[in-house]
Design a protein around this motif. Structure first.
Motif, PDB file in Angstrom:
ATOM      1  N   ALA A 253       0.827  -1.206   0.000  1.00  0.00           N
ATOM      2  CA  ALA A 253       0.000   0.000   0.000  1.00  0.00           C
ATOM      3  C   ALA A 253       0.867   1.264   0.000  1.00  0.00           C
ATOM      4  O   ALA A 253       0.623   2.240  -0.731  1.00  0.00           O
ATOM      5  CB  ALA A 253      -0.919  -0.014   1.206  1.00  0.00           C
ATOM      6  N   ILE A 254       1.868   1.227   0.825  1.00  0.00           N
ATOM      7  CA  ILE A 254       2.759   2.392   0.875  1.00  0.00           C
ATOM      8  C   ILE A 254       3.481   2.590  -0.455  1.00  0.00           C
ATOM      9  O   ILE A 254       3.652   3.703  -0.949  1.00  0.00           O
ATOM     10  CB  ILE A 254       3.757   2.235   2.026  1.00  0.00           C
ATOM     11  N   GLY A 255       3.864   1.445  -1.077  1.00  0.00           N
ATOM     12  CA  GLY A 255       4.563   1.534  -2.361  1.00  0.00           C
ATOM     13  C   GLY A 255       3.696   2.146  -3.437  1.00  0.00           C
ATOM     14  O   GLY A 255       4.160   2.987  -4.223  1.00  0.00           O
ATOM     15  N   VAL A 256       2.405   1.698  -3.481  1.00  0.00           N
ATOM     16  CA  VAL A 256       1.495   2.270  -4.486  1.00  0.00           C
ATOM     17  C   VAL A 256       1.294   3.752  -4.244  1.00  0.00           C
ATOM     18  O   VAL A 256       1.296   4.582  -5.163  1.00  0.00           O
ATOM     19  CB  VAL A 256       0.161   1.501  -4.464  1.00  0.00           C
ATOM     20  N   THR A 257       1.116   4.096  -2.958  1.00  0.00           N
ATOM     21  CA  THR A 257       0.886   5.509  -2.626  1.00  0.00           C
ATOM     22  C   THR A 257       2.105   6.364  -2.995  1.00  0.00           C
ATOM     23  O   THR A 257       1.991   7.448  -3.586  1.00  0.00           O
ATOM     24  CB  THR A 257       0.581   5.650  -1.136  1.00  0.00           C
ATOM     25  N   CYS A 260       2.319   6.775  -6.773  1.00  0.00           N
ATOM     26  CA  CYS A 260       1.345   7.701  -7.364  1.00  0.00           C
ATOM     27  C   CYS A 260       1.604   9.151  -6.999  1.00  0.00           C
ATOM     28  O   CYS A 260       1.437  10.052  -7.834  1.00  0.00           O
ATOM     29  CB  CYS A 260      -0.066   7.294  -6.915  1.00  0.00           C
ATOM     30  N   PHE A 261       1.928   9.361  -5.753  1.00  0.00           N
ATOM     31  CA  PHE A 261       2.003  10.744  -5.291  1.00  0.00           C
ATOM     32  C   PHE A 261       3.426  11.325  -5.255  1.00  0.00           C
ATOM     33  O   PHE A 261       3.578  12.545  -5.211  1.00  0.00           O
ATOM     34  CB  PHE A 261       1.373  10.843  -3.888  1.00  0.00           C
ATOM     35  N   ASN A 266       7.760  13.144  -9.391  1.00  0.00           N
ATOM     36  CA  ASN A 266       9.211  13.388  -9.340  1.00  0.00           C
ATOM     37  C   ASN A 266       9.883  13.033 -10.660  1.00  0.00           C
ATOM     38  O   ASN A 266      10.800  13.719 -11.122  1.00  0.00           O
ATOM     39  CB  ASN A 266       9.810  12.588  -8.197  1.00  0.00           C
ATOM     40  N   ILE A 267       9.391  11.917 -11.281  1.00  0.00           N
ATOM     41  CA  ILE A 267       9.939  11.522 -12.588  1.00  0.00           C
ATOM     42  C   ILE A 267       9.666  12.605 -13.621  1.00  0.00           C
ATOM     43  O   ILE A 267      10.534  12.976 -14.419  1.00  0.00           O
ATOM     44  CB  ILE A 267       9.356  10.171 -13.025  1.00  0.00           C
ATOM     45  N   ARG A 268       8.389  13.112 -13.606  1.00  0.00           N
ATOM     46  CA  ARG A 268       8.064  14.179 -14.558  1.00  0.00           C
ATOM     47  C   ARG A 268       8.937  15.431 -14.326  1.00  0.00           C
ATOM     48  O   ARG A 268       9.436  16.048 -15.282  1.00  0.00           O
ATOM     49  CB  ARG A 268       6.582  14.537 -14.405  1.00  0.00           C
ATOM     50  N   GLN A 269       9.085  15.754 -13.052  1.00  0.00           N
ATOM     51  CA  GLN A 269       9.893  16.926 -12.727  1.00  0.00           C
ATOM     52  C   GLN A 269      11.348  16.734 -13.153  1.00  0.00           C
ATOM     53  O   GLN A 269      11.984  17.655 -13.684  1.00  0.00           O
ATOM     54  CB  GLN A 269       9.812  17.192 -11.221  1.00  0.00           C
ATOM     55  N   ASN A 270      11.843  15.503 -12.933  1.00  0.00           N
ATOM     56  CA  ASN A 270      13.219  15.234 -13.349  1.00  0.00           C
ATOM     57  C   ASN A 270      13.389  15.299 -14.858  1.00  0.00           C
ATOM     58  O   ASN A 270      14.410  15.772 -15.369  1.00  0.00           O
ATOM     59  CB  ASN A 270      13.663  13.857 -12.837  1.00  0.00           C
TER      60      ASN A 270
END
Length: 466
Positions: A253-257, A260-261, A266-270
């Motif tokens: 659950a933490i991994g999915v969250t 997504c968030f 971060n990938i887009r920003q990078n």
């Protein structure tokens, strides 16, 4: 050994057999000079060049015509990269002994190599520029300039010493020591080199580097199970099976969250950042290439100008060297009594291209040659006039008047006018008679000229009438 007064060969006696001059002190001076020459030679053989220079200079103080000492001093200067000082010693040596002097070979070797003369000139200019940089506290530029000098003249001891001094100032002791060792190989007993090496040793002894290591301790825990001792890290945890499943689900659950968030934005920003950086890098690369192109163009322009300057310096050096050679030839011809030959040689020398000392010698020789030339030509012309060879007399006296129309207080003009009158060249005679009357009114020549002027004018009047 010859007598310093009459030039007679001297024997073992203390007086000259011809003129009777006491030559005891003179012989001691020459013997002392020869002894110091031998000392300088021995020091030069073991590359104690500074000590050899001191001994040879003292030898020349006792007897300045010691040709062997002066030639050896020039060779030592040349070995230390000081070519200008070497040339000066060889030229002086040649002036003292023009024939059978090995200095001729040294001078010809240098003067016949335009590239070497140009290198000498450039070395002097660059060394002076390096000194200016040091005075302006531009040590980086001074170091670059000295490296250029040593690339073309690696034996210039002064350049090695100055470069080492700059390295010492910047605390680059290894580089300074290396430069001084090179200078020491050229001149082993140079006091400046030894003083700089002592300074490097003193500074190196005051620097001590101590390192300390830190130990890392690993956290651990010990416990006993019966007779066994179990050691394990404090962060080790024992989870049961249920807790393991719960931890897995919570992790997913933490991994999915996080994906997504956090990760996706971060990938887009990078990606956006990488794109901007790539664009900026491209712009910077283009700007760098433009600057490189401009810099290369500037270097091409500078190299072109340097080539022209080098060509001009080479031509000037060759012209100056030719002028020195011609000046020596003119002086020799004059000393041998060949006045006409000396006059012709001096006519081919451009005086403004000589240095101050050579220009003074040039002016002195020219004045003496001109005086001797005028005296001989006037005497010959007057003799021809008295022998009634008027055409020859007119030609010789005209040469005198062309150089100095006041020679011998007007006698040259007067006898030239007489020759032209007898040769029936009345126009020239009348002008010269009038010049004698105007410039020497109180001389007896003026009274004679007035009478002859009336005769010449009368003859000119008769020629005009039909």
């Amino acid at each position: 050994m010859e007598c310093f007064k009459c030039g007679t060969h001297l024997g073992p006696e203390e007086t000259c057999p011809k003129c009777g001059m006491n030559v005891k002190v003179y012989k001691k001076l020459i013997a002392t000079s020869n002894y110091l020459y031998n000392v300088g030679l021995e020091r030069a053989k073991v590359r104690d060049l500074s000590g050899a220079i001191d001994a040879l200079r003292m030898s020349l103080q006792y007897y300045k015509v010691n040709i062997q000492a002066r030639n050896l001093l020039g060779l030592i200067y040349y070995e230390m990269g000081e070519t200008v000082s070497a040339l000066s010693e060889w030229v002086i040596s040649k002036n003292h002994r023009d024939k059978d002097n090995i200095a001729d070979i040294y001078l010809n070797d240098v003067q016949s190599n335009p590239a070497l003369l140009n290198t000498i000139s450039q070395t002097i200019k660059k060394y002076n520029q390096a000194l200016i940089y040091c005075q302006q506290d531009s040590t980086d530029l001074a170091v670059i300039q000295l490296k250029k000098i040593l690339s073309t003249n690696p034996k210039l001891v002064k350049a090695h010493q100055l470069l080492a001094l700059l390295y010492i100032r910047d605390k680059k002791l290894d580089l300074a020591r290396k430069s001084l060792r090179t200078a020491e190989q050229i001149d082993r007993s140079n006091t400046t080199t030894m003083r700089y090496l002592a300074e490097i040793s003193e500074q190196a002894g005051q620097t001590e580097v101590k390192g300390k290591k830190r130990k890392k301790k690993e956290s651990k825990v010990e416990y006993h199970n019966g007779n066994d001792t179990i050691i394990q890290p404090t962060n080790l945890r024992d989870n049961s099976g249920l807790m393991m499943i719960i931890n897995i689900l919570v992790g997913l659950a933490i991994g999915v969250t996080v994906t997504c968030f956090l990760i996706v934005p971060n990938i887009r920003q990078n990606l956006q950042k990488d794109a901007k950086e790539a664009a900026a890098s491209a712009d910077e690369m283009i700007e760098t290439k433009n600057q490189t192109i401009q810099k290369l163009e500037d270097q091409v322009s500078k190299l072109t100008k340097d080539m022209k300057d080098a060509q001009q310096d080479r031509d000037e050096s060759k012209t100056q060297a030719d002028g020195y050679q011609k000046l020596l030839s003119a002086y020799k011809s004059y000393e041998d009594g060949e006045v006409e030959a000396a006059k012709d040689i001096l006519a081919g020398i451009e005086g403004d291209q000589l240095d101050a000392a050579s220009k003074q010698l040039y002016d002195s020789i020219q004045a003496e040659i001109q005086g001797k030339y005028l005296e001989e030509t006037y005497n010959e012309g007057h003799s021809e006039y008295m022998q009634r060879h008027y055409e020859t007399a007119a030609e010789l006296l005209q040469n005198v008047v062309d150089v100095d129309d006041t020679y011998n207080d007007g006698h040259a003009i007067y006898y030239l006018a007489q020759s032209y009158r007898i040769l029936q060249q009345y126009d020239k005679a009348a002008q010269l008679y009038q010049k004698v009357i105007d410039e020497y009114p109180t001389s007896y020549l003026s009274q004679n000229a007035k009478g002859y002027l009336e005769q010449v004018q009368a003859q000119m009047g008769n020629q005009v009438q039909p």
